[in-house]
Scaffold this active site. Structure first.
Site, short mmCIF file in Angstrom:
data_model
loop_
_atom_site.label_atom_id
_atom_site.label_comp_id
_atom_site.label_asym_id
_atom_site.label_seq_id
_atom_site.Cartn_x
_atom_site.Cartn_y
_atom_site.Cartn_z
N CYS A 1 0.83 -1.20 0.00
CA CYS A 1 0.00 0.00 0.00
C CYS A 1 0.87 1.25 0.00
O CYS A 1 0.51 2.28 -0.60
CB CYS A 1 -0.91 0.02 1.23
SG CYS A 1 -2.00 -1.41 1.38
N ASP B 1 35.01 20.28 16.66
CA ASP B 1 35.51 21.65 16.75
C ASP B 1 35.88 21.88 18.21
O ASP B 1 35.34 21.22 19.11
CB ASP B 1 34.42 22.61 16.29
CG ASP B 1 34.79 24.05 16.57
OD1 ASP B 1 35.87 24.45 16.14
OD2 ASP B 1 34.00 24.75 17.22
N ASP C 1 29.65 24.14 16.15
CA ASP C 1 28.60 25.06 16.59
C ASP C 1 28.66 26.41 15.89
O ASP C 1 27.77 27.24 16.09
CB ASP C 1 28.69 25.30 18.10
CG ASP C 1 29.87 26.19 18.48
OD1 ASP C 1 30.93 26.07 17.82
OD2 ASP C 1 29.75 26.98 19.41
#
Length: 757
Positions: free
Chosen positions: A19, A425, A624
């Site tokens: 389906c 980082d 970030d």
């Protein structure tokens, strides 16, 4: 997903993975649709493109299914009510089918009923009653089979199997002479018991599936239902949906904020733990930002609505979780392709089985051929196959969201299983990203407080982050600053000026030496601070040294423990930074990082990630800042720390709303567990069908005289789906080994800006 319009549909009548393919093809065929994803576990579709919802609903209905546009958060409550109603309805249908079917089954076993040769009227009545019960309890299967005749699915198999059993039984009842005497047996009870077991399995599956959306329910539960709005000088409570932009709202102690806004009058303390994880309420004054869903603990204030409806932070988070739960990893798309051809193949196998048993099987040939063909159809229903991937994705993404990890797509879940290296980082990721004074070493004749006071007085005129750190330290110790005159910023070296009439010079050793200050006394202390990952600033008053102040970006308290967890997961941990090599090495040594690349520019970070990938590493990048965005995009998986910038979060595959590296270890753990769970489900589903179909076809009969009863096949098929859903829900109990004081969702002011886009 991009900024293109996204429409969510609730899709009913889907019964298997076949389906999914039919609905997706129908949606993708609509002009203007660029992407369509159907989630079988959630019975929903997510469509990307500039298309009216009514057009999409019509396309789904034309394909033989029922659909409706899902407009907002209220749909969760409506969907839950619908699921409960469906569960009760399925139980009723199962009970009715079993109420008739099982007495017929037991009666046949114990010869309670007259033989077919002498009980013609009795069996005709039984046949008609059976037909009525089949129409009531199994009507959805027959209607579904008719609607999806162009795309055969589970309904096709059930309808063919039970329909063939009833037709054969009625032929035997009405025209017994057309079949051999040994084959004159009615299978009315088989049709009813199969339907009873299948609907019972569907009911149990529906009930278990409802638990998978717990994360969405919890998120939406954070929203208040009403808001106290100031209109025409009077306060009045209105539904939250009626709050307009720039309206003024009142919040009292113990109440949740209705929408995002800015405080314009009064003050209070707001519990923001749902976003930041910080247990202590945050003071809110005029001009401060407040977020809908947070709790005002003390004080009363007025605030102006700045983001409402779907633009609020909480709504954006809910939408991200929904999109991720509806996404498909590559393995899910492969399963859909297999399922699309599975049902036609099963029908062919059933026909071959019938032909073989009818041709070379034992007598009565027709009865054996009928039983084996029906059993193949019933046992092969690919429900478990269709549920295997999406149900695990839903639970895994929900589990991640509950632990402050917002995953953008299923691809990230699958890729995390293959990671070999995690690149970090430094600033704002391994460290806190906010420089502060970590050491104050006065020279002979100076006190710590006086040195800090003099330095802070002069640095107050500078906007440099290091200067701000000195000023903040003095402010934190309630030190009064002196009068400053003749302030001068010396580019790249330091500052100079007069404090309370005394000449003060602050900067590096070279600056002080150039101005005739003897720095030998301070050099050793400065070098020691540098080795500890701190930046030393030297202070001179007049022509004499006054002391050294060390400023560092402190390593997050839990960074070392998080790196240890990453090592335990078999990952190599690498740090990329634009900072000085000595500082970078000091930080790396403190937290246990394996390899360091320092002095890098933003483009260099992406090149280093590419270099690692060229060495065969599967890389996750954690960052970030804006300078991390290229590396986040280059990495196989990008994780953005939630305290970071908007562009980093938009580029990443997942956002860690807690400003902690434990979120990385948690994200990888959840991803691996989710993919492992998917493989368990797929293995079970494939093994079930791979073994079940041959056994149903009778391969064991020549050796052991064993044939599988169609009713047992129906029970096994129903339970396979329940097993898959139950296995997926085990992810909800996954234990994360990070500290127990984790927030449900997290972030800070920067993160909130990102979610408000």
């Amino acid at each position: 997903m991009s900024e293109a319009t996204i429409t969510r549909l609730s899709v009913a009548d889907m019964t298997c993975a076949g389906c999914v393919a039919a609905v997706e093809n129908a949606l993708k065929g609509v002009p203007g649709v660029s992407e369509a994803t159907v989630n079988f576990a959630e019975h929903s579709a997510q469509v990307k493109g500039e298309v009216a919802g009514e057009v999409l609903v019509k396309a789904v209905r034309d394909a033989g299914y029922t659909a409706a546009v899902m407009a907002g958060d209220e749909d969760v409550a409506e969907a839950e009510a619908h699921e409960q109603a469906a569960y009760r309805n399925q139980l009723r249908k199962s009970f009715v089918a079993g109420l008739v079917g099982f007495p017929l089954l037991f009666g046949s076993w114990f010869d309670w009923f007259p033989p077919m040769s002498s009980g013609h009227v009795f069996w005709v009545v039984v046949g008609l009653v059976t037909l009525g019960v089949m129409a009531y309890s199994g009507g959805q299967y027959y209607r579904g089979a008719v609607k999806s005749w162009r795309h055969p699915n589970m309904d096709t198999l059930v309808a063919l199997g039970t329909g063939a059993a009833w037709i054969y039984s009625m032929v035997v009842t009405l025209y017994p002479g057309v079949v051999p005497s040994l084959a004159r047996y009615a299978y009315f009870e088989a049709a009813l018991v199969i339907i009873s077991l299948l609907t019972l399995g569907s009911a149990l599956e529906t009930r278990a599936r409802g638990r998978t959306s717990a994360a969405i329910k919890k998120l939406i539960g954070l929203k208040p239902k009403t808001a106290r709005v100031l209109r025409d000088g009077k306060e009045q409570d209105v539904p939250i949906s009626e709050v307009g932009l720039n309206e003024t709202l009142r919040v009292r102690p113990g109440e949740k904020l209705a929408v995002d806004g800015v405080v314009i009058d009064g003050s209070g303390h707001v519990d923001e733990s749902m976003l930041t994880g910080e247990p202590l309420p945050v003071s809110k004054q005029v001009g401060d930002e407040v977020i809908g869903g947070t709790l005002n603990t003390t004080g009363s204030f007025l605030y102006q609505a700045k983001r409402i409806g779907k633009d609020t932070v909480l709504s954006q988070i809910v939408e991200q979780v929904r999109q991720a739960q509806s996404s498909k990893p590559p393995i899910g798309r492969l399963v859909d392709q297999v399922a699309a051809v599975f049902v036609p193949v099963v029908v062919v196998i059933s026909l071959i089985t019938f032909a073989v048993w009818f041709t070379v099987g034992p007598t009565p040939h027709l009865s054996y051929a009928m039983v084996t063909a029906i059993t193949v159809l019933v046992i092969a229903c690919p429900c478990a196959l269709g549920l295997a991937t999406p149900i695990s994705i839903m639970v895994g993404v929900g589990k991640a969201a509950e632990n402050g990890i917002l995953i953008r797509n299923g691809q990230a879940l699958q890729t995390a299983r293959r990671l070999t290296a995690v690149v970090l980082d430094k600033t704002g990721t391994v460290t806190e990203g906010a420089p502060r004074v970590t050491a104050v070493h006065p020279a002979a004749g100076w006190t710590r407080e006086e040195l800090l006071r003099v330095a802070a007085s002069l640095e107050a005129g500078s906007e440099h982050p290091l200067a701000q750190a000195v000023a903040d330290a003095a402010r934190g110790e309630n030190l009064e600053t002196g009068q400053v005159s003749e302030f001068e910023a010396i580019t790249g070296a330091g500052v100079s000026g007069s404090v309370d009439g005394r000449r003060v010079l602050i900067g590096n050793a070279a600056l002080l030496a150039d101005r005739g200050v003897a720095v030998d006394e301070l050099k050793a202390r400065a070098e020691s601070l540098a080795l500890e990952a701190a930046t030393p600033i030297l202070v001179a008053v007049g022509d004499a040294p006054a002391g050294v102040i060390g400023i560092a970006d402190p390593v997050r308290e839990d960074s070392a423990a998080a790196v240890t967890r990453l090592h335990e997961q078999g990952l190599k941990v690498i740090m990329l930074t634009g900072d000085h090599p000595a500082t970078a090495q000091a930080v790396a040594g403190r937290v246990g990082i394996d390899e360091v690349f320092a002095g890098l520019k933003p483009a260099d970070k992406a090149d280093k990630v590419r270099e690692l990938q060229g060495r065969g590493e599967v890389v996750a990048m954690v960052g970030d800042g804006i300078n991390d965005a290229p590396a986040l995009a280059q990495a196989d998986i990008g994780y953005a720390i939630g305290s970071g910038t908007d562009i980093a979060m938009e580029t990443a595959d997942a956002t860690l709303m807690r400003a902690s590296l434990h979120g990385v270890a948690d994200a990888i753990l959840i991803s691996r567990a989710t993919v492992r769970n998917i493989w368990q489900n797929l293995f079970g589903a494939f093994v079930y069908n791979s073994l079940g179909i041959p056994i149903a076809a009778g391969v064991l009969y020549p050796l052991f005289g064993v044939l599988l009863n169609p009713m047992i096949a129906g029970a096994a098929m129903a339970m396979s789906s329940v097993t898959v859903v139950s296995n997926a829900n085990r992810l909800r109990r996954l234990r994360l080994s990070a500290p127990s004081t984790r927030p449900p969702l997290s972030g800070d002011g920067h993160a909130r800006t990102a979610w408000a886009k």
